[in-house]
Design a protein around this motif. Sequence first.
Motif, PDB file in Angstrom:
ATOM      1  N   LYS A   4       0.790  -1.224   0.000  1.00 37.92           N
ATOM      2  CA  LYS A   4       0.000   0.000   0.000  1.00 37.92           C
ATOM      3  C   LYS A   4       0.828   1.284   0.000  1.00 37.92           C
ATOM      4  CE  LYS A   4      -0.413   0.056   5.052  1.00 37.92           C
ATOM      5  NZ  LYS A   4      -1.328   0.049   6.182  1.00 37.92           N
ATOM      6  N   ARG A   5       2.125   1.186   0.255  1.00 34.14           N
ATOM      7  CA  ARG A   5       2.960   2.371   0.337  1.00 34.14           C
ATOM      8  C   ARG A   5       3.397   2.825  -1.047  1.00 34.14           C
ATOM      9  NH1 ARG A   5       4.805   3.754   5.190  1.00 34.14           N
ATOM     10  NH2 ARG A   5       6.634   4.749   4.312  1.00 34.14           N
ATOM     11  N   ASN A   6       3.559   4.136  -1.211  1.00 31.70           N
ATOM     12  CA  ASN A   6       4.028   4.668  -2.479  1.00 31.70           C
ATOM     13  C   ASN A   6       5.465   4.252  -2.754  1.00 31.70           C
ATOM     14  OD1 ASN A   6       1.620   6.069  -3.041  1.00 31.70           O
ATOM     15  ND2 ASN A   6       2.235   7.767  -1.717  1.00 31.70           N
ATOM     16  N   ILE A   7       6.273   4.255  -1.691  1.00 29.35           N
ATOM     17  CA  ILE A   7       7.668   3.828  -1.822  1.00 29.35           C
ATOM     18  C   ILE A   7       7.801   2.446  -1.207  1.00 29.35           C
ATOM     19  CG2 ILE A   7      10.043   4.298  -1.145  1.00 29.35           C
ATOM     20  CD1 ILE A   7       9.458   7.237  -1.239  1.00 29.35           C
ATOM     21  N   GLN A   8       8.132   1.476  -2.031  1.00 27.67           N
ATOM     22  CA  GLN A   8       8.261   0.102  -1.563  1.00 27.67           C
ATOM     23  C   GLN A   8       9.455  -0.033  -0.618  1.00 27.67           C
ATOM     24  OE1 GLN A   8       6.292  -2.441  -2.171  1.00 27.67           O
ATOM     25  NE2 GLN A   8       4.949  -1.533  -3.718  1.00 27.67           N
ATOM     26  N   ILE A   9       9.257  -0.753   0.487  1.00 24.17           N
ATOM     27  CA  ILE A   9      10.330  -1.009   1.436  1.00 24.17           C
ATOM     28  C   ILE A   9      10.838  -2.430   1.219  1.00 24.17           C
ATOM     29  CG2 ILE A   9      10.946  -1.222   3.868  1.00 24.17           C
ATOM     30  CD1 ILE A   9       8.822   0.839   4.503  1.00 24.17           C
ATOM     31  N   ILE A  10      12.115  -2.543   0.950  1.00 28.46           N
ATOM     32  CA  ILE A  10      12.721  -3.857   0.763  1.00 28.46           C
ATOM     33  C   ILE A  10      12.988  -4.444   2.143  1.00 28.46           C
ATOM     34  CG2 ILE A  10      14.680  -5.126  -0.176  1.00 28.46           C
ATOM     35  CD1 ILE A  10      15.009  -2.853  -2.223  1.00 28.46           C
ATOM     36  N   TYR A 205      12.431   9.266   8.785  1.00 28.51           N
ATOM     37  CA  TYR A 205      12.946   9.008   7.434  1.00 28.51           C
ATOM     38  C   TYR A 205      11.827   8.507   6.526  1.00 28.51           C
ATOM     39  CZ  TYR A 205      15.127   6.265   3.706  1.00 28.51           C
ATOM     40  OH  TYR A 205      15.456   5.709   2.486  1.00 28.51           O
ATOM     41  N   HIS A 206      11.098   7.508   6.987  1.00 28.90           N
ATOM     42  CA  HIS A 206      10.004   6.973   6.174  1.00 28.90           C
ATOM     43  C   HIS A 206       8.866   7.992   6.041  1.00 28.90           C
ATOM     44  CE1 HIS A 206      11.762   3.071   5.687  1.00 28.90           C
ATOM     45  NE2 HIS A 206      11.844   2.859   6.993  1.00 28.90           N
ATOM     46  N   PHE A 207       8.627   8.767   7.110  1.00 26.12           N
ATOM     47  CA  PHE A 207       7.586   9.787   7.064  1.00 26.12           C
ATOM     48  C   PHE A 207       7.898  10.856   6.012  1.00 26.12           C
ATOM     49  CE2 PHE A 207       6.323  14.074   8.484  1.00 26.12           C
ATOM     50  CZ  PHE A 207       4.938  13.948   8.415  1.00 26.12           C
ATOM     51  N   TYR A 208       9.135  11.396   6.073  1.00 22.60           N
ATOM     52  CA  TYR A 208       9.516  12.431   5.112  1.00 22.60           C
ATOM     53  C   TYR A 208       9.516  11.885   3.684  1.00 22.60           C
ATOM     54  CZ  TYR A 208      10.995  15.546   8.918  1.00 22.60           C
ATOM     55  OH  TYR A 208      11.023  16.363  10.023  1.00 22.60           O
ATOM     56  N   ALA A 209       9.972  10.650   3.510  1.00 18.00           N
ATOM     57  CA  ALA A 209       9.991  10.051   2.170  1.00 18.00           C
ATOM     58  C   ALA A 209       8.583   9.951   1.602  1.00 18.00           C
ATOM     59  CB  ALA A 209      10.643   8.674   2.217  1.00 18.00           C
ATOM     60  N   GLU A 210       7.631   9.555   2.440  1.00 18.22           N
ATOM     61  CA  GLU A 210       6.249   9.429   1.989  1.00 18.22           C
ATOM     62  C   GLU A 210       5.640  10.788   1.664  1.00 18.22           C
ATOM     63  OE1 GLU A 210       4.191   6.817   1.197  1.00 18.22           O
ATOM     64  OE2 GLU A 210       6.181   5.925   1.196  1.00 18.22           O
ATOM     65  N   GLN A 211       5.928  11.784   2.502  1.00 18.01           N
ATOM     66  CA  GLN A 211       5.396  13.127   2.254  1.00 18.01           C
ATOM     67  C   GLN A 211       5.970  13.714   0.969  1.00 18.01           C
ATOM     68  OE1 GLN A 211       2.819  14.276   4.144  1.00 18.01           O
ATOM     69  NE2 GLN A 211       3.107  12.228   5.025  1.00 18.01           N
ATOM     70  N   LEU A 212       7.261  13.497   0.748  1.00 20.34           N
ATOM     71  CA  LEU A 212       7.896  13.975  -0.478  1.00 20.34           C
ATOM     72  C   LEU A 212       7.339  13.273  -1.710  1.00 20.34           C
ATOM     73  CD1 LEU A 212      11.586  14.216   0.781  1.00 20.34           C
ATOM     74  CD2 LEU A 212      10.161  16.129   0.066  1.00 20.34           C
ATOM     75  N   SER A 213       7.010  11.977  -1.555  1.00 22.33           N
ATOM     76  CA  SER A 213       6.473  11.216  -2.693  1.00 22.33           C
ATOM     77  C   SER A 213       5.107  11.746  -3.125  1.00 22.33           C
ATOM     78  CB  SER A 213       6.378   9.733  -2.340  1.00 22.33           C
ATOM     79  OG  SER A 213       5.329   9.492  -1.420  1.00 22.33           O
ATOM     80  N   LYS A 214       4.374  12.341  -2.185  1.00 21.62           N
ATOM     81  CA  LYS A 214       3.063  12.899  -2.511  1.00 21.62           C
ATOM     82  C   LYS A 214       3.193  14.226  -3.251  1.00 21.62           C
ATOM     83  CE  LYS A 214       0.922  10.769   1.551  1.00 21.62           C
ATOM     84  NZ  LYS A 214       0.293  11.009   2.877  1.00 21.62           N
ATOM     85  N   LEU A 215       4.321  14.919  -3.029  1.00 25.43           N
ATOM     86  CA  LEU A 215       4.546  16.214  -3.657  1.00 25.43           C
ATOM     87  C   LEU A 215       5.291  16.107  -4.982  1.00 25.43           C
ATOM     88  CD1 LEU A 215       5.729  18.193  -0.472  1.00 25.43           C
ATOM     89  CD2 LEU A 215       3.449  18.242  -1.508  1.00 25.43           C
ATOM     90  N   PRO A 221      12.410   9.421  -9.388  1.00 27.13           N
ATOM     91  CA  PRO A 221      13.028   8.220  -8.815  1.00 27.13           C
ATOM     92  C   PRO A 221      12.888   8.176  -7.299  1.00 27.13           C
ATOM     93  CG  PRO A 221      14.483   9.228 -10.433  1.00 27.13           C
ATOM     94  CD  PRO A 221      13.363  10.209 -10.189  1.00 27.13           C
ATOM     95  N   HIS A 222      12.565   7.025  -6.790  1.00 27.58           N
ATOM     96  CA  HIS A 222      12.416   6.873  -5.344  1.00 27.58           C
ATOM     97  C   HIS A 222      13.706   7.225  -4.606  1.00 27.58           C
ATOM     98  CE1 HIS A 222       8.844   3.855  -5.769  1.00 27.58           C
ATOM     99  NE2 HIS A 222       8.535   5.086  -6.098  1.00 27.58           N
ATOM    100  N   LEU A 223      14.836   6.903  -5.221  1.00 29.49           N
ATOM    101  CA  LEU A 223      16.117   7.143  -4.553  1.00 29.49           C
ATOM    102  C   LEU A 223      16.353   8.629  -4.308  1.00 29.49           C
ATOM    103  CD1 LEU A 223      18.496   5.514  -3.465  1.00 29.49           C
ATOM    104  CD2 LEU A 223      19.658   5.873  -5.653  1.00 29.49           C
ATOM    105  N   VAL A 224      15.878   9.488  -5.203  1.00 28.25           N
ATOM    106  CA  VAL A 224      16.015  10.933  -5.026  1.00 28.25           C
ATOM    107  C   VAL A 224      15.206  11.395  -3.809  1.00 28.25           C
ATOM    108  CG1 VAL A 224      15.517  13.199  -6.028  1.00 28.25           C
ATOM    109  CG2 VAL A 224      16.456  11.372  -7.461  1.00 28.25           C
ATOM    110  N   LEU A 225      13.985  10.890  -3.692  1.00 26.40           N
ATOM    111  CA  LEU A 225      13.128  11.248  -2.559  1.00 26.40           C
ATOM    112  C   LEU A 225      13.731  10.752  -1.246  1.00 26.40           C
ATOM    113  CD1 LEU A 225       9.652  10.336  -4.124  1.00 26.40           C
ATOM    114  CD2 LEU A 225      10.771  12.584  -4.038  1.00 26.40           C
ATOM    115  N   GLN A 226      14.275   9.548  -1.273  1.00 22.60           N
ATOM    116  CA  GLN A 226      14.888   8.983  -0.074  1.00 22.60           C
ATOM    117  C   GLN A 226      16.148   9.760   0.319  1.00 22.60           C
ATOM    118  OE1 GLN A 226      15.114   5.105  -1.859  1.00 22.60           O
ATOM    119  NE2 GLN A 226      13.456   4.279  -0.580  1.00 22.60           N
ATOM    120  N   ALA A 227      16.911  10.219  -0.684  1.00 21.03           N
ATOM    121  CA  ALA A 227      18.118  10.998  -0.418  1.00 21.03           C
ATOM    122  C   ALA A 227      17.771  12.353   0.201  1.00 21.03           C
ATOM    123  CB  ALA A 227      18.905  11.209  -1.711  1.00 21.03           C
TER     124      ALA A 227
END
Length: 315
Positions: A4-10, A205-215, A221-227
């Motif tokens: 269900k997450r926008n950014i998949q967690i390995i 970290y996961h919170f900010y990544a998810e918020q950034l993915s919505k914007l 790329p997911h890696l840019v959002l995670q960085a």
Amino acid sequence: MQQKRNIQIIEWEDLDKRKFYSFGIFMTMSIRATVYPATLIRTRLQVQRGKSLYSGTFDAFFKILRAEGVQGLYRGFMVNTFTLISGQAYITTYELVRKYVSQYSEDNTVKSLVAGGSASLVAQSITVPIDVVSQQLMMQGEGQHLTRFRLTTDSETGKSRKFFGQTRNIVAQIFAADGFRGFYRGYVASLLTYIPNSAVWWPFYHFYAEQLSKLAPSDCPHLVLQAMAGPLAAATASTVTNPMDVVRARVQVEGRTSVIETFRQLIKEEGFWGLTKGLSARIISSTPTAIVMVVGYETLKKLSLRPELVDSRHW
């Protein structure tokens, strides 16, 4: 795997463990070499009284460079490389605890908080003795008058021994003065610093990544959002835990035994402003650390995916 997450967690079960550990050692070593000078500067700033030696992060950097050269920025680095062991222990504990907690809760915040705190507990039990020695080495040179132990010189040449000779020198002095307990000086302060830091970092970290993915655009790329999320989480965690980090540094370098008494004396001598000492250096060091760590760690996990999962979904 959470769908269900926008950014998949390995997760741990998705990884080829042999690749994971092989690549992980190289990644950890590279990160530590990159950020070590900032760690050394932070330690000296936190231990000095007021601004007796340096007025700030950049002042410390240029003064150390002029007085001690590049070598001065890497004092204690060789012994600090042994924290590679704690780094691997941290990663393993974090992933295994996440897997265990997932049996009881699918909430990613809960999994990240519990796993982050547990990983830090294990890692600090390995790291503290290494930190005690490396911090004493960091304080040599311009900062040696602030520490209990000083490098003795070779009777023939008049120069201090190099590399592991210096390490043996400091280790012998610590053991002679305090016994085995001396290597765990500040252990409680370290736990009170790094367990909350780790427990706060991962959920944010996961919170900010998810918020950034919505914007961000859908094709970002997911890696840019995670960085981008990594430094934000690091700044948040550093600000929250810096007061305890100042206390920890003083307990370990000055040989104090009481966390509470050290805290009281710090407030008495320097006020609450003293609790922010080294914060800018910590954030400056944590920003590239977080970027390199996040990019390295997420890339490491992608490279370590089991072959059958590589093309199964968008990572």
